[in-house]
Write a protein that holds these residues in place. Sequence first.
Motif, PDB file in Angstrom:
ATOM      1  N   TYR A 209       0.829  -1.203   0.000  1.00  0.00           N
ATOM      2  CA  TYR A 209       0.000   0.000   0.000  1.00  0.00           C
ATOM      3  C   TYR A 209       0.867   1.258   0.000  1.00  0.00           C
ATOM      4  N   LEU A 210       1.896   1.281   0.836  1.00  0.00           N
ATOM      5  CA  LEU A 210       2.775   2.454   0.914  1.00  0.00           C
ATOM      6  C   LEU A 210       3.545   2.650  -0.385  1.00  0.00           C
ATOM      7  N   TRP A 211       3.932   1.547  -1.021  1.00  0.00           N
ATOM      8  CA  TRP A 211       4.643   1.657  -2.302  1.00  0.00           C
ATOM      9  C   TRP A 211       3.767   2.351  -3.340  1.00  0.00           C
ATOM     10  N   GLY A 212       2.473   2.051  -3.296  1.00  0.00           N
ATOM     11  CA  GLY A 212       1.547   2.716  -4.216  1.00  0.00           C
ATOM     12  C   GLY A 212       1.378   4.194  -3.915  1.00  0.00           C
ATOM     13  N   LYS A 213       1.752   4.606  -2.706  1.00  0.00           N
ATOM     14  CA  LYS A 213       1.688   6.025  -2.309  1.00  0.00           C
ATOM     15  C   LYS A 213       3.063   6.690  -2.406  1.00  0.00           C
ATOM     16  N   ARG A 214       3.990   6.053  -3.139  1.00  0.00           N
ATOM     17  CA  ARG A 214       5.351   6.580  -3.308  1.00  0.00           C
ATOM     18  C   ARG A 214       6.041   6.793  -1.967  1.00  0.00           C
ATOM     19  N   THR A 215       5.819   5.869  -1.047  1.00  0.00           N
ATOM     20  CA  THR A 215       6.456   5.916   0.267  1.00  0.00           C
ATOM     21  C   THR A 215       7.171   4.592   0.504  1.00  0.00           C
ATOM     22  N   GLU A 216       8.488   4.623   0.659  1.00  0.00           N
ATOM     23  CA  GLU A 216       9.231   3.417   0.977  1.00  0.00           C
ATOM     24  C   GLU A 216       9.102   3.126   2.467  1.00  0.00           C
ATOM     25  N   ALA A 217       9.378   1.884   2.850  1.00  0.00           N
ATOM     26  CA  ALA A 217       9.215   1.500   4.253  1.00  0.00           C
ATOM     27  C   ALA A 217      10.302   0.536   4.668  1.00  0.00           C
ATOM     28  N   VAL A 218      10.732   0.654   5.914  1.00  0.00           N
ATOM     29  CA  VAL A 218      11.739  -0.218   6.496  1.00  0.00           C
ATOM     30  C   VAL A 218      11.227  -0.683   7.856  1.00  0.00           C
ATOM     31  N   GLY A 219      11.296  -1.993   8.108  1.00  0.00           N
ATOM     32  CA  GLY A 219      10.821  -2.474   9.396  1.00  0.00           C
ATOM     33  C   GLY A 219      11.156  -3.927   9.619  1.00  0.00           C
ATOM     34  N   THR A 220      11.172  -4.357  10.859  1.00  0.00           N
ATOM     35  CA  THR A 220      11.346  -5.770  11.183  1.00  0.00           C
ATOM     36  C   THR A 220      10.011  -6.488  10.981  1.00  0.00           C
ATOM     37  N   VAL A 221      10.097  -7.786  10.763  1.00  0.00           N
ATOM     38  CA  VAL A 221       8.872  -8.538  10.507  1.00  0.00           C
ATOM     39  C   VAL A 221       8.968  -9.910  11.174  1.00  0.00           C
ATOM     40  N   GLN A 222       7.865 -10.382  11.708  1.00  0.00           N
ATOM     41  CA  GLN A 222       7.816 -11.705  12.312  1.00  0.00           C
ATOM     42  C   GLN A 222       7.520 -12.762  11.258  1.00  0.00           C
ATOM     43  N   LYS A 223       8.050 -13.961  11.464  1.00  0.00           N
ATOM     44  CA  LYS A 223       7.855 -15.022  10.483  1.00  0.00           C
ATOM     45  C   LYS A 223       6.400 -15.451  10.360  1.00  0.00           C
ATOM     46  N   ASN A 224       5.621 -15.258  11.421  1.00  0.00           N
ATOM     47  CA  ASN A 224       4.226 -15.693  11.370  1.00  0.00           C
ATOM     48  C   ASN A 224       3.295 -14.598  10.852  1.00  0.00           C
ATOM     49  N   ARG A 225       3.867 -13.518  10.344  1.00  0.00           N
ATOM     50  CA  ARG A 225       3.038 -12.442   9.810  1.00  0.00           C
ATOM     51  C   ARG A 225       2.271 -12.929   8.583  1.00  0.00           C
ATOM     52  N   LYS A 226       0.990 -12.694   8.562  1.00  0.00           N
ATOM     53  CA  LYS A 226       0.127 -13.137   7.465  1.00  0.00           C
ATOM     54  C   LYS A 226       0.547 -12.479   6.149  1.00  0.00           C
ATOM     55  N   GLY A 227       0.644 -13.311   5.102  1.00  0.00           N
ATOM     56  CA  GLY A 227       0.947 -12.781   3.773  1.00  0.00           C
ATOM     57  C   GLY A 227       2.393 -12.895   3.362  1.00  0.00           C
ATOM     58  N   LEU A 228       3.296 -13.310   4.273  1.00  0.00           N
ATOM     59  CA  LEU A 228       4.708 -13.457   3.908  1.00  0.00           C
ATOM     60  C   LEU A 228       4.897 -14.635   2.951  1.00  0.00           C
ATOM     61  N   PRO A 229       5.719 -14.477   1.912  1.00  0.00           N
ATOM     62  CA  PRO A 229       5.994 -15.599   0.985  1.00  0.00           C
ATOM     63  C   PRO A 229       6.641 -16.764   1.727  1.00  0.00           C
ATOM     64  N   ARG A 230       6.249 -17.994   1.400  1.00  0.00           N
ATOM     65  CA  ARG A 230       6.752 -19.169   2.111  1.00  0.00           C
ATOM     66  C   ARG A 230       8.251 -19.353   1.932  1.00  0.00           C
ATOM     67  N   ASP A 231       8.774 -19.055   0.725  1.00  0.00           N
ATOM     68  CA  ASP A 231      10.205 -19.235   0.501  1.00  0.00           C
ATOM     69  C   ASP A 231      11.023 -18.249   1.330  1.00  0.00           C
ATOM     70  N   LEU A 232      10.433 -17.104   1.661  1.00  0.00           N
ATOM     71  CA  LEU A 232      11.139 -16.135   2.502  1.00  0.00           C
ATOM     72  C   LEU A 232      11.127 -16.567   3.969  1.00  0.00           C
ATOM     73  N   VAL A 233      10.025 -17.148   4.411  1.00  0.00           N
ATOM     74  CA  VAL A 233       9.902 -17.580   5.803  1.00  0.00           C
ATOM     75  C   VAL A 233      10.921 -18.652   6.125  1.00  0.00           C
ATOM     76  N   GLY A 234      11.205 -19.522   5.187  1.00  0.00           N
ATOM     77  CA  GLY A 234      12.137 -20.639   5.435  1.00  0.00           C
ATOM     78  C   GLY A 234      13.602 -20.281   5.323  1.00  0.00           C
ATOM     79  N   GLN A 235      13.919 -19.101   4.874  1.00  0.00           N
ATOM     80  CA  GLN A 235      15.322 -18.718   4.700  1.00  0.00           C
ATOM     81  C   GLN A 235      15.980 -18.301   6.008  1.00  0.00           C
ATOM     82  N   LYS A 236      17.287 -18.547   6.095  1.00  0.00           N
ATOM     83  CA  LYS A 236      18.093 -18.044   7.183  1.00  0.00           C
ATOM     84  C   LYS A 236      18.931 -16.890   6.638  1.00  0.00           C
ATOM     85  N   LEU A 237      18.602 -15.705   7.042  1.00  0.00           N
ATOM     86  CA  LEU A 237      19.270 -14.526   6.527  1.00  0.00           C
ATOM     87  C   LEU A 237      20.622 -14.337   7.216  1.00  0.00           C
TER      88      LEU A 237
END
Length: 240
Positions: A209-237
Amino acid sequence: MTIETLSATGKLKPQLVWRKWTTVKLSELYKFFGIILHMCLVKKPKLSDYWSTNPVLQSSFAAKCLPRDRFLLILRMLHLVDNATYIPKNQVGPDLILKVRPIFDRCVTQSGKAYKPGENITIDEGISPFRGRLSFRVYMKIKPHKYGVKFFVLYESGYVLNCEIYSGNQSNADNSILHIVDRLCLSFHNKGHTLYMARFYTSPDLLDYLWGKRTEAVGTVQKNRKGLPRDLVGQKLKKK
C-alpha cells in the motif's frame, strides 16, 4: 440546568460554593492557565497547598493571581466543548475524548505545521502514564510506564508530526494497522518519504500500500506475519 437557573429558583443551598459563581472574564482565564503552568513547575501534595499560608509550603504566585475558591470553581466548570454533543458509550459513534478533542487536535495540527521533516520518518507507539478509571486505559508490559493512555505517533528526530489517541474498540475509528498508518501519514504520501516502523506495523499488505503512495518502508517482521511468501519464511538470513 444552569447555575443561574438554580439560583433564581432557590434550589441552591446558602452554604454551597456555587452561589459565588460569576461569569468568567478573559483576564481570569489568563491567570487561571498561568497558575496551571506554575503547578507544572512547582510540585505540591494538594491543590489547596498553592494557597497555603504555612511557611513550609507557602508560595505567593497563585494567591496573587486568583483566590483559591475562584480557581477551583473555574477548574470544576471549564469545558472545551458543548456537552449537548456528547454521545454516550452505549450508543453508536461515541468520541471518547470529546471533552479534550478541540485542544488535542489543535496541538497536533500546529505541531505538524511547525516542522518540515526530512526523508526519514518513524511511526511508533507511546504511552502517557495514567492509573485512574478510564475505559480505554491500556497495559503495555514493555513500556517504562506500563499503565496509561496509548498514542500512535508519527515523528522525526523526536518531533511529533502527527498523533492519534487509541480509544479502544468503542470508538468509530478503524484501528487496523493499515488504516492507522494511512491516517497518520496522509499528508506525507506521494512525497518520497521513507517510513521506519517496528514489527507491530510491518506487513506485506502495508508495504504494498505504501509503495503505491510513493512511500518506501523499512521495518522488522515476524515469520508468522500473514501474507509473507513461504520461501522467505524458510530462509536463514545472513547477519551483516
